[in-house]
Every structure is written in structure tokens, then in C-alpha cells.
Design a protein around this motif. Structure first.
Motif, mmCIF file in Angstrom:
data_model
loop_
_atom_site.group_PDB
_atom_site.id
_atom_site.type_symbol
_atom_site.label_atom_id
_atom_site.label_comp_id
_atom_site.label_asym_id
_atom_site.label_seq_id
_atom_site.Cartn_x
_atom_site.Cartn_y
_atom_site.Cartn_z
ATOM 1 N N PHE A 18 0.828 -1.203 0.000
ATOM 2 C CA PHE A 18 0.000 0.000 0.000
ATOM 3 C C PHE A 18 0.865 1.256 0.000
ATOM 4 C CE2 PHE A 18 -2.499 3.313 2.122
ATOM 5 C CZ PHE A 18 -3.544 3.397 1.209
ATOM 6 N N VAL A 21 2.056 1.814 -3.431
ATOM 7 C CA VAL A 21 0.983 2.363 -4.269
ATOM 8 C C VAL A 21 0.842 3.858 -4.019
ATOM 9 C CG1 VAL A 21 -1.525 2.371 -4.629
ATOM 10 C CG2 VAL A 21 -0.299 0.200 -4.522
ATOM 11 N N GLN A 98 -6.723 0.605 1.955
ATOM 12 C CA GLN A 98 -5.680 -0.104 2.696
ATOM 13 C C GLN A 98 -6.310 -1.120 3.642
ATOM 14 O OE1 GLN A 98 -3.346 2.255 5.392
ATOM 15 N NE2 GLN A 98 -1.813 0.657 5.623
ATOM 16 N N MET A 101 -7.649 -4.044 1.694
ATOM 17 C CA MET A 101 -6.602 -4.963 1.240
ATOM 18 C C MET A 101 -6.331 -6.024 2.304
ATOM 19 S SD MET A 101 -4.066 -2.181 -0.550
ATOM 20 C CE MET A 101 -2.767 -3.293 -1.070
ATOM 21 N N THR A 134 -5.490 0.979 -6.446
ATOM 22 C CA THR A 134 -4.528 -0.116 -6.608
ATOM 23 C C THR A 134 -4.227 -0.485 -8.053
ATOM 24 O OG1 THR A 134 -6.223 -1.837 -6.553
ATOM 25 C CG2 THR A 134 -5.291 -1.141 -4.425
ATOM 26 N N PHE A 141 -7.224 -8.575 -6.812
ATOM 27 C CA PHE A 141 -6.334 -8.474 -5.651
ATOM 28 C C PHE A 141 -6.444 -9.723 -4.792
ATOM 29 C CE2 PHE A 141 -5.413 -7.526 -1.263
ATOM 30 C CZ PHE A 141 -4.150 -6.960 -1.359
#
Length: 153
Positions: A18, A21, A98, A101, A134, A141
Motif C-alpha cells: 500500500f 501504491v 488499505q 486490502m 490499486t 487483488f
């Protein structure tokens, strides 16, 4: 490998991804690096950041965050962007993604449940925000995280 501490390692890897990114987004936009430390030292902005981090799934609006900060909407938005390189709602989107994820890397939670858990009532809006941050959909993902986890076993 699966075993003691593997979940902590997965979370650390997701957090590192993250950060990468975020760096890519900031560098691509030609903005200066984020200065979270400076923002946390700034009265008003600190309170808004603390509120967002404490309740990222909250029904936040620019007006609501400005109220938490004790500033007018325009003063809050300008100060926030000057310190962090992006607006408060963009920052909130990054924070929510985040958190998503981490949830997507775990088995069991549906994308609809993850969307709801991070503050998106509409899974389509969540998927769009996730992909914007992302570059991949939540399903992509999750598939990638699952393959990484299986390769590590």
C-alpha cells in the motif's frame, strides 16, 4: 510459510504494498511527498486524521471532517491538501482501500462484506475506488493474494 506469525507477515506485506501504491500515486501526480508527521503536529488536521483512522467506515463528508477539525470547509480542505498532498476525501479513500486490502487477503469475507466494513454501502462504488487506488479490482487483488499465500506454503 503457513504457521506461527504468517498472518502478521501477510499484513506487513500488504501494508508495504500500500505504501508503494501511495508513493507511485504521489510521484505520478508530481506532488511533494506526504508529510503525515507535519499533519499530525497541526491542530485540527490531527483531530480529523485521528477520527478517520479510528472510524474509517464512518459516514464522513468534507463538512463533517471540517467540523471535527474546528475549521471552515474551505480552510480545512486547503490546509489538509497543503500538508498531505491530497484532499481529505482522497486520503479517506486510500485509508479505506488499505483496510480493504487486509480484509481481502483473509479467506472468508465476501467483497460485499468487505465493502461494507470499510464504509462503502455500494460494492460497485467500492470496486471502482479500489481499482482507482490499486490498479486492480478487489477480485483480482484477492486472487493474487491467495496465489501468493499458496506459493508461500
Amino acid at each position: 510459510a503457513a504457521g506461527l506469525g504468517s498472518e502478521a507477515v501477510i499484513h506487513a506485506l500488504i501494508e508495504a504494498a500500500f505504501v508503494q501504491v501511495l508513493r507511485h500515486i504521489v510521484e505520478g501526480a508530481g506532488q511533494r511527498p506526504l508529510s503525515l508527521a507535519a499533519a499530525l503536529r497541526t491542530s485540527g488536521i490531527r483531530e480529523a486524521l485521528e477520527a478517520m483512522h479510528a472510524h474509517p467506515a464512518g459516514d464522513w463528508s468534507l463538512e463533517g471532517l471540517a467540523e471535527v477539525a474546528g475549521l471552515s470547509r474551505s480552510a480545512f480542505a486547503a490546509k489538509f491538501k497543503a500538508l498531505l498532498g491530497e484532499g481529505p476525501l482522497g486520503y479517506l479513500r486510500q485509508l479505506r482501500v488499505q483496510r480493504a486490502m487486509g480484509l481481502l487477503a483473509r479467506q472468508g469475507a465476501s467483497i460485499v462484506a468487505v465493502a461494507d466494513a470499510v464504509g462503502y454501502a455500494d460494492p460497485f462504488v467500492f470496486s471502482k475506488a479500489f481499482k482507482k487506488v490499486t490498479g486492480v479490482s478487489p477480485r483480482q487483488f484477492r486472487a493474487s493474494a491467495t496465489m501468493d499465500l499458496q506459493a508461500a506454503s
